[in-house]
Design an enzyme around this catalytic site. Structure first.
Site, short mmCIF file in Angstrom:
data_model
loop_
_atom_site.label_atom_id
_atom_site.label_comp_id
_atom_site.label_asym_id
_atom_site.label_seq_id
_atom_site.Cartn_x
_atom_site.Cartn_y
_atom_site.Cartn_z
N PHE A 125 34.94 49.39 35.89
CA PHE A 125 35.04 48.16 35.11
C PHE A 125 33.84 48.12 34.16
O PHE A 125 32.73 48.48 34.54
CB PHE A 125 35.04 46.95 36.04
CG PHE A 125 35.34 45.67 35.34
CD1 PHE A 125 36.65 45.34 35.02
CD2 PHE A 125 34.33 44.79 34.98
CE1 PHE A 125 36.93 44.16 34.34
CE2 PHE A 125 34.61 43.62 34.31
CZ PHE A 125 35.92 43.30 33.99
N ASP A 190 31.98 50.65 43.91
CA ASP A 190 32.40 49.30 43.53
C ASP A 190 33.81 49.11 44.10
O ASP A 190 34.74 49.82 43.70
CB ASP A 190 32.40 49.18 42.00
CG ASP A 190 32.90 47.83 41.51
OD1 ASP A 190 33.63 47.14 42.26
OD2 ASP A 190 32.59 47.46 40.36
N TYR A 213 36.49 37.09 44.81
CA TYR A 213 37.44 36.14 44.20
C TYR A 213 38.79 36.76 43.88
O TYR A 213 39.68 36.07 43.40
CB TYR A 213 36.84 35.45 42.96
CG TYR A 213 36.23 36.36 41.91
CD1 TYR A 213 37.03 37.12 41.07
CD2 TYR A 213 34.86 36.42 41.75
CE1 TYR A 213 36.47 37.92 40.09
CE2 TYR A 213 34.28 37.22 40.78
CZ TYR A 213 35.09 37.96 39.96
OH TYR A 213 34.53 38.77 39.00
N LYS A 214 38.93 38.06 44.12
CA LYS A 214 40.22 38.71 43.86
C LYS A 214 41.07 38.64 45.13
O LYS A 214 41.49 37.57 45.54
CB LYS A 214 39.97 40.14 43.38
CG LYS A 214 39.22 40.19 42.03
CD LYS A 214 38.95 41.62 41.61
CE LYS A 214 38.12 41.71 40.34
NZ LYS A 214 38.88 41.27 39.14
N ARG A 357 49.37 44.78 33.77
CA ARG A 357 49.02 44.92 35.20
C ARG A 357 49.80 43.91 36.03
O ARG A 357 49.96 42.75 35.65
CB ARG A 357 47.53 44.63 35.42
CG ARG A 357 46.59 45.57 34.77
CD ARG A 357 45.17 45.41 35.35
NE ARG A 357 44.70 44.02 35.29
CZ ARG A 357 43.51 43.63 35.74
NH1 ARG A 357 42.67 44.52 36.27
NH2 ARG A 357 43.14 42.37 35.64
#
Lengths: 398, 398
Positions: A125, A190, A213-214, A357
């Site tokens: 990312f 990560d 938070y995902k 996505r």
């Protein structure tokens, strides 16, 4: 290929089916963006209310002791540890993933002072790249090398994302970790796009960072976490040497003395209200068998790939073993396609330049959701429904 | 000297008296620790509930646009700016004070590359020292010099706390800022112990950092803020170069390009729930005249000092103009004295090695509270009530 009734039957037999009822999900919407922001657990509002009204309002400054606020970075870290293959006393919660990247990579380069190369990956990312660039510029004298070059024998540290945020391609964590460490470099993972959906195990690595938070469903901007392998607890330096990582923060000494163990990677006052929401989310994770989670994620992802078929070019690996928990496709007009889908109750997202996505959150995504979403997608494409001009307008955050 | 009835009369005439009703305050307790953790505003639980249930639960990932989450670091920064003498577009909210110190000091040393001295102050809160020590060690080649040496002509940056967290001594911000800048160094102020109680004005300085959970009443671990003087917006480097400080974060470029203006000092995903609580707290601050706030703080502090008289050695300046909004005393057994006071409904706190602190939060502390607290303190000392063995036990967080 399956039909819709067979999907309903698979949902009825799903060993994880009861978790869906624990989440607030919007009416009439198939939410396939849990890989960006997970859904609200039903019991979270009460846990946050308690933190605000009972702990803060009721105990005021006493909450630091009486409500356990001071130890939240460690107690929450211990609850996250089993989700990444780590043990107690190895994970600290706080700050953001970007800041955890800075801590991990700056600590790693100090552990390998004779090496002046940091390896990153274009599949990371972007914030991971950006943080490395900022750090390398500040320190001076470091080369940033792309992972694709495949050379680690002069590298201090290699930072990779387990799952590519665009294509969902999954690295072979044990194999890459072994290869990097055999070359004398340190390995930092990560796991933002894998924790809470895959059978993550970073225990052989040196560092890992991730967000909550995902797939973990801890709420917008919930704190990140940092794993440090115990072999580095005595020697690793936290460049962000704030008072909560001090051996005796309440002695108010002038000089920094790092705490023992993972606590030295704490920085400063924890964001208690955001952490209360994470605390609630982790109640659910205590009951989730990760092998079943991964199996369901792979099955739903493969169903999505099969149902879309040739209607779109697959950007993800076709082999579920090599994929994370989202499925991606290429489309030159990806943004309006996503808008047209949202208009029809299917929420996916778009990542520049051309990636659609669809995130599968195995705790609340059903087989029938995948069936309906894929059929809506194929219809939007077949009938060119995305070519409506109202789908062209871009908001600030896509 | 005043009597208790006169204190009640002063409360009845207090132009700030109506603010007290906006806070949840414990029954039977005089809370003089608002300088550590401010009280809960009555409307905050509803604002946080809205963030959790309506914004997150109701909008899910759409909250980044629809609920304004993405811009929170800047919109909240603009609401804090008037409290520190700054203008719009000069303050960014996020992370913690310690991390903001790292950002400010690392940016400052990059702006003065030929200078290799960082000036700090033993009166700074320890985490400020610790963060400087961590940064200096990482960069190498920097000397950390104490402010008391008074030499700045080879210093890159001077970091001071406007108000000493122990003694409450206040620096003369305009005079010190002018002196430091005349010597060619940059000036960074930590206003944690002054914002929300004093007429803070850091507009002439280069950087300022502060927290929002003390006098601003934003809740436990509420995010910090960072002020950057506009003269540095084009050149200052954010070493924590995360994606939210990028010129186009949603272009997902490989290289970091800083945003224009204060946004380049944003790091990454904001802690939305903690920020919702800050948002609520700032509703009150829009209506507070800072001159009246400072006048009341000085009057209450002087009353406390007068009432305690010779019963304790004053650690704070006797002159209210030179004092912040807490009043401190020395006592060799400060910890049990504070415990004995808490047992009698007066909550102050203790700071090692021998400081008793009493914080005056002018929005909710009354003249009669100061009267009653001071009299209880004098009684505890006169009758040696603190010598009970149950007051000796220390909790983890003091």
């Amino acid at each position: 290929m399956l039909d819709r009734d067979r999907c309903l039957a698979l949902d009825a037999d799903d060993p994880l089916r009861e978790f869906r009822a624990e989440f607030v999900l919007p009416e009439g919407v198939i939410y396939l963006v849990g890989n960006s922001l997970g859904a609200l657990p039903r019991h979270t509002p009460e846990r946050v209310r308690r933190a605000v009204e009972d702990e803060w309002g009721g105990r005021l400054v006493g909450g630091w002791n009486d409500a356990g606020w001071y130890d939240l970075p460690l107690t929450l870290g211990d609850r996250i540890a089993p989700l990444i293959g780590a043990g107690p006393g190895q994970v600290v919660v706080g700050n953001t993933t970007s800041i955890a990247v800075h801590q991990a990579v700056s600590a790693a380069v100090r552990l390998r002072p004779e090496r002046r190369v940091i390896v990153s990956d274009t599949r990371n990312f972007p914030t991971d790249h950006y943080m490395i660039q900022g750090l390398a510029q500040a320190l001076g004298g470091y080369e940033i090398r792309d992972f694709a070059e495949g050379r680690f024998d002069d590298a201090a540290v290699v930072l990779l994302s387990e799952v590519d945020y665009r294509t969902s391609e999954r690295h072979d964590v044990p194999a890459v970790t072994a290869r990097v460490r055999e070359a004398g470099a340190l390995m930092a993972w990560d796991v933002c796009h894998s924790v809470g959906a895959l059978d993550v195990d970073v225990s052989a690595a040196d560092f890992a960072v991730g967000c909550t938070y995902k797939y973990l469903n801890a709420g917008p901007g919930a704190p990140a976490f940092l794993y440090v392998n115990p072999r580095h607890h005595a020697d690793a330096v936290n460049v962000l040497s704030g008072w909560h990582g001090h051996a005796e923060p309440f002695a108010f000494e002038e000089g920094y003395r790092p705490a023992e163990g993972i606590r030295r990677f704490a920085v400063s006052t924890p964001h208690v209200l955001s952490m209360a929401s994470l605390d609630a989310a982790l109640d659910i994770w205590e009951r989730v068998p990760l092998d079943l989670l991964r199996a369901k994620s792979m099955a739903l992802g493969s169903l999505f790939v099969d149902l879309v078929g040739d209607a779109l070019e697959l950007a993800s690996p076709a082999d579920a073993e090599r994929r994370g928990s989202h499925v991606s496709f290429h489309h030159p007009d990806g943004f309006p396609v996503v808008r047209a889908l949202i208009d029809r109750g299917v929420q996916g997202d778009f990542r520049a330049p051309d990636i659609l996505r669809f995130g599968i959150a195995p705790l609340y995504t059903r087989y029938v959701d995948v069936w309906d979403a894929a059929h809506t997608l194929v219809e939007v494409l077949d009938k060119e429904l995305w070519k409506d001009e109202r789908y062209a307008r871009r908001p600030a955050v896509t």
